[in-house]
Design a protein around this motif. Sequence first.
Motif, PDB file in Angstrom:
ATOM      1  N   ARG A 312       0.830  -1.210   0.000  1.00  0.00           N
ATOM      2  CA  ARG A 312       0.000   0.000   0.000  1.00  0.00           C
ATOM      3  C   ARG A 312       0.862   1.257   0.000  1.00  0.00           C
ATOM      4  O   ARG A 312       0.558   2.238  -0.695  1.00  0.00           O
ATOM      5  CB  ARG A 312      -0.944   0.000   1.196  1.00  0.00           C
ATOM      6  CG  ARG A 312      -1.838   1.227   1.253  1.00  0.00           C
ATOM      7  CD  ARG A 312      -2.977   1.074   2.235  1.00  0.00           C
ATOM      8  NE  ARG A 312      -3.670   2.349   2.403  1.00  0.00           N
ATOM      9  CZ  ARG A 312      -3.641   3.087   3.497  1.00  0.00           C
ATOM     10  NH1 ARG A 312      -2.962   2.669   4.557  1.00  0.00           N
ATOM     11  NH2 ARG A 312      -4.300   4.232   3.564  1.00  0.00           N
ATOM     12  N   ALA A 313       1.948   1.239   0.787  1.00  0.00           N
ATOM     13  CA  ALA A 313       2.838   2.401   0.796  1.00  0.00           C
ATOM     14  C   ALA A 313       3.433   2.636  -0.584  1.00  0.00           C
ATOM     15  O   ALA A 313       3.512   3.779  -1.057  1.00  0.00           O
ATOM     16  CB  ALA A 313       3.947   2.210   1.828  1.00  0.00           C
ATOM     17  N   ALA A 314       3.843   1.548  -1.248  1.00  0.00           N
ATOM     18  CA  ALA A 314       4.426   1.681  -2.583  1.00  0.00           C
ATOM     19  C   ALA A 314       3.403   2.203  -3.587  1.00  0.00           C
ATOM     20  O   ALA A 314       3.730   3.029  -4.449  1.00  0.00           O
ATOM     21  CB  ALA A 314       4.985   0.337  -3.039  1.00  0.00           C
ATOM     22  N   PRO A 360       4.707  -6.505  -6.501  1.00  0.00           N
ATOM     23  CA  PRO A 360       4.492  -5.798  -7.769  1.00  0.00           C
ATOM     24  C   PRO A 360       3.266  -6.284  -8.529  1.00  0.00           C
ATOM     25  O   PRO A 360       2.489  -5.462  -9.049  1.00  0.00           O
ATOM     26  CB  PRO A 360       5.786  -6.062  -8.543  1.00  0.00           C
ATOM     27  CG  PRO A 360       6.819  -6.241  -7.477  1.00  0.00           C
ATOM     28  CD  PRO A 360       6.112  -6.989  -6.386  1.00  0.00           C
ATOM     29  N   ALA A 361       3.049  -7.594  -8.586  1.00  0.00           N
ATOM     30  CA  ALA A 361       1.889  -8.119  -9.310  1.00  0.00           C
ATOM     31  C   ALA A 361       0.591  -7.827  -8.569  1.00  0.00           C
ATOM     32  O   ALA A 361      -0.423  -7.472  -9.186  1.00  0.00           O
ATOM     33  CB  ALA A 361       2.052  -9.626  -9.519  1.00  0.00           C
ATOM     34  N   LYS A 362       0.603  -7.935  -7.251  1.00  0.00           N
ATOM     35  CA  LYS A 362      -0.624  -7.733  -6.474  1.00  0.00           C
ATOM     36  C   LYS A 362      -1.066  -6.277  -6.447  1.00  0.00           C
ATOM     37  O   LYS A 362      -2.265  -5.972  -6.468  1.00  0.00           O
ATOM     38  CB  LYS A 362      -0.430  -8.230  -5.033  1.00  0.00           C
ATOM     39  CG  LYS A 362      -0.455  -9.743  -4.888  1.00  0.00           C
ATOM     40  CD  LYS A 362      -0.373 -10.128  -3.420  1.00  0.00           C
ATOM     41  CE  LYS A 362      -0.498 -11.640  -3.237  1.00  0.00           C
ATOM     42  NZ  LYS A 362      -0.412 -12.020  -1.801  1.00  0.00           N
ATOM     43  N   ASN A 366       5.944  -0.731  -9.442  1.00  0.00           N
ATOM     44  CA  ASN A 366       7.292  -1.074  -9.919  1.00  0.00           C
ATOM     45  C   ASN A 366       8.361  -0.323  -9.138  1.00  0.00           C
ATOM     46  O   ASN A 366       9.457  -0.084  -9.645  1.00  0.00           O
ATOM     47  CB  ASN A 366       7.425  -0.790 -11.413  1.00  0.00           C
ATOM     48  CG  ASN A 366       7.287   0.686 -11.747  1.00  0.00           C
ATOM     49  OD1 ASN A 366       7.047   1.512 -10.867  1.00  0.00           O
ATOM     50  ND2 ASN A 366       7.462   1.021 -13.014  1.00  0.00           N
ATOM     51  N   ASN A 367       8.068   0.027  -7.900  1.00  0.00           N
ATOM     52  CA  ASN A 367       8.996   0.814  -7.079  1.00  0.00           C
ATOM     53  C   ASN A 367       9.411   0.089  -5.809  1.00  0.00           C
ATOM     54  O   ASN A 367       9.793   0.717  -4.819  1.00  0.00           O
ATOM     55  CB  ASN A 367       8.381   2.177  -6.732  1.00  0.00           C
ATOM     56  CG  ASN A 367       7.040   2.077  -6.006  1.00  0.00           C
ATOM     57  OD1 ASN A 367       6.326   1.092  -6.160  1.00  0.00           O
ATOM     58  ND2 ASN A 367       6.695   3.105  -5.239  1.00  0.00           N
ATOM     59  N   ASP A 401      16.009  -6.379 -12.515  1.00  0.00           N
ATOM     60  CA  ASP A 401      16.382  -4.963 -12.406  1.00  0.00           C
ATOM     61  C   ASP A 401      15.899  -4.322 -11.115  1.00  0.00           C
ATOM     62  O   ASP A 401      16.051  -3.116 -10.926  1.00  0.00           O
ATOM     63  CB  ASP A 401      15.855  -4.180 -13.612  1.00  0.00           C
ATOM     64  CG  ASP A 401      14.337  -4.262 -13.755  1.00  0.00           C
ATOM     65  OD1 ASP A 401      13.708  -5.111 -13.079  1.00  0.00           O
ATOM     66  OD2 ASP A 401      13.781  -3.484 -14.551  1.00  0.00           O
ATOM     67  N   HIS A 402      15.342  -5.133 -10.199  1.00  0.00           N
ATOM     68  CA  HIS A 402      14.881  -4.604  -8.915  1.00  0.00           C
ATOM     69  C   HIS A 402      15.463  -5.389  -7.727  1.00  0.00           C
ATOM     70  O   HIS A 402      14.886  -5.395  -6.642  1.00  0.00           O
ATOM     71  CB  HIS A 402      13.351  -4.605  -8.844  1.00  0.00           C
ATOM     72  CG  HIS A 402      12.731  -3.442  -9.561  1.00  0.00           C
ATOM     73  ND1 HIS A 402      12.863  -3.237 -10.907  1.00  0.00           N
ATOM     74  CD2 HIS A 402      11.970  -2.407  -9.095  1.00  0.00           C
ATOM     75  CE1 HIS A 402      12.205  -2.138 -11.255  1.00  0.00           C
ATOM     76  NE2 HIS A 402      11.668  -1.610 -10.166  1.00  0.00           N
ATOM     77  N   VAL A 403      16.598  -6.047  -7.941  1.00  0.00           N
ATOM     78  CA  VAL A 403      17.325  -6.719  -6.868  1.00  0.00           C
ATOM     79  C   VAL A 403      18.682  -6.038  -6.757  1.00  0.00           C
ATOM     80  O   VAL A 403      19.362  -5.832  -7.772  1.00  0.00           O
ATOM     81  CB  VAL A 403      17.499  -8.220  -7.158  1.00  0.00           C
ATOM     82  CG1 VAL A 403      18.279  -8.905  -6.030  1.00  0.00           C
ATOM     83  CG2 VAL A 403      16.140  -8.896  -7.355  1.00  0.00           C
ATOM     84  N   VAL A 404      19.080  -5.644  -5.537  1.00  0.00           N
ATOM     85  CA  VAL A 404      20.314  -4.875  -5.366  1.00  0.00           C
ATOM     86  C   VAL A 404      21.269  -5.591  -4.420  1.00  0.00           C
ATOM     87  O   VAL A 404      20.866  -6.351  -3.543  1.00  0.00           O
ATOM     88  CB  VAL A 404      20.027  -3.441  -4.863  1.00  0.00           C
ATOM     89  CG1 VAL A 404      19.154  -2.695  -5.860  1.00  0.00           C
ATOM     90  CG2 VAL A 404      19.384  -3.449  -3.482  1.00  0.00           C
ATOM     91  N   TRP A 405      22.550  -5.323  -4.628  1.00  0.00           N
ATOM     92  CA  TRP A 405      23.614  -5.981  -3.886  1.00  0.00           C
ATOM     93  C   TRP A 405      23.885  -5.258  -2.576  1.00  0.00           C
ATOM     94  O   TRP A 405      24.191  -4.062  -2.548  1.00  0.00           O
ATOM     95  CB  TRP A 405      24.888  -6.023  -4.723  1.00  0.00           C
ATOM     96  CG  TRP A 405      26.042  -6.708  -4.064  1.00  0.00           C
ATOM     97  CD1 TRP A 405      27.218  -6.151  -3.659  1.00  0.00           C
ATOM     98  CD2 TRP A 405      26.141  -8.098  -3.743  1.00  0.00           C
ATOM     99  NE1 TRP A 405      28.044  -7.097  -3.102  1.00  0.00           N
ATOM    100  CE2 TRP A 405      27.402  -8.304  -3.146  1.00  0.00           C
ATOM    101  CE3 TRP A 405      25.277  -9.186  -3.904  1.00  0.00           C
ATOM    102  CZ2 TRP A 405      27.825  -9.567  -2.701  1.00  0.00           C
ATOM    103  CZ3 TRP A 405      25.697 -10.436  -3.460  1.00  0.00           C
ATOM    104  CH2 TRP A 405      26.948 -10.621  -2.869  1.00  0.00           C
TER     105      TRP A 405
END
Length: 498
Positions: A312-314, A360-362, A366-367, A401-405
């Motif tokens: 919801r926040a996203a 993202p799907a629910k 995309n953030n 593109d949405h996974v970070v190290w």
Amino acid sequence: MGGFLTDDDLNALRPADEVMFPSPIPTQVISSDEFWPSPQTERQKQVEARIKAMADDYGAKQGLDRRRFLQTASGMAAAFLAMNEVYGPLYTVSRAEAQQADTAAARQSSLAGQFIMDVHTHFLRPDTRIMTFVEARRSVGRAGWNPALVGREQTIQDLMEANWFKEVFLDSDTSVAMISGAPSDDPKDWFLTNDMKFDARKRVNDAAGTRRVMSHAIFTPGQPGWMDEVERCIEQLRPDSWKGYTVGDNTNKHLAQYPWRMDDERLMYPFYERILRAGNNIVCVHKGLYPQQVTNRFPHLLPFAGVDDVGRAAKDWPQINFVIYHSAYRWVGGGGAGVGIDQFNRSGRVDWTTDLAEIPAKFGVNNVYGDLGQIFAQTTVVEPGLCAALMGTLIRGLGADHVVWGTDAIWTGSPQWQIEALRRLEIPEAMQRAHGFAPLGAADGPIKSMIFGGNSARMYNYQRRADLLDDPLARIKRDYAENGPGRSNLAYGYVARG
């Protein structure tokens, strides 16, 4: 800040340094007085036996004893070979790397220039009272997770700024690092104050002449005067991003008075609006790391540890990138990886990482991003099949593109062993087919390159300039790699030998 084990519990256990085999990867779960350690499994015993046999054979042919061999690139390769023999083909490794020192060194050298942006590193303030991470590093060394820590006594100085600089930048291939931290309801127990993080950022960047270091501003919703501190950070410190803990005081959970939810309109939405007006659009939130031992002791914080407030926040704040630290992985600690892999084998899900990946799907957003953090430190060398499943889950749901190290270093020493694990990790073909997972690909292929640095560089508008290859820090790194630890006036006056 007491541990989870009672005196009677501890009396029933054996000291790890008396019984642990110093392998480049762990062969037995250990406890740092935070959870009950599980006994060594049959497969872990098999891995240990194979590593010992290869170390004695290949090490002798290279003129090295077992311990010295296991500290080399060939020794690391041998450990991954042993893992593959027991757990299946999860790591890309050749027998030639283990047998021939020049082959292992050549591979290591070919990847040394890879761009790696670690958005999750830590050190402690000089006057800290927090000693638990000293024991954590001792445990890592005893278990052999990080060969650089094996046989070396750990002190609180190993968790200070100078050693952070050495282990992150000189002992690993990390190019850029984020200084993170954690708050407390007791001001004395903040890992670092916001000013300390920003002072360290300035020291390194001024000396390097490039943007090698970034820093979080920690925010503490509900604490008295917390928005005043947000305002001060905006005006004086200009943070690269923000970080908070929804359980409140994660260090002293028994003191936690101010847990919060990301979708609290009254408390959080004014904060989101304020940072956007200031030009900040990255909010990092610690989630997960809440196994049964922690749940039993602090059940009142459980509703704030999961991810049911993220979606919801996203959706309400699409301009903000929400980075969920540790990707909300729940089952940290002794035996936790076993719980996680059992969950996945039964249902194809793992608390709460699968829930995060489905947001993202629910919610049609995309953030939302997932930071790896303790996923690697807790699974890749304990239950590598679970690590592969978590990576597949995150990429399938969030997107590569949405996974970070992030490594959560330096709690477990230099992050180089974690870098090497991701470079080699691959999702087994059978798991790919059964769950619709994409392969991870080559160490320097598109997916791993995005995760290692491309995604964070895009999010933080980081320009990967050519001068990173020849700034003072780069020159020191090259000399360090060729000649070992030396002395440098970059940022801290010196880097100590040994």
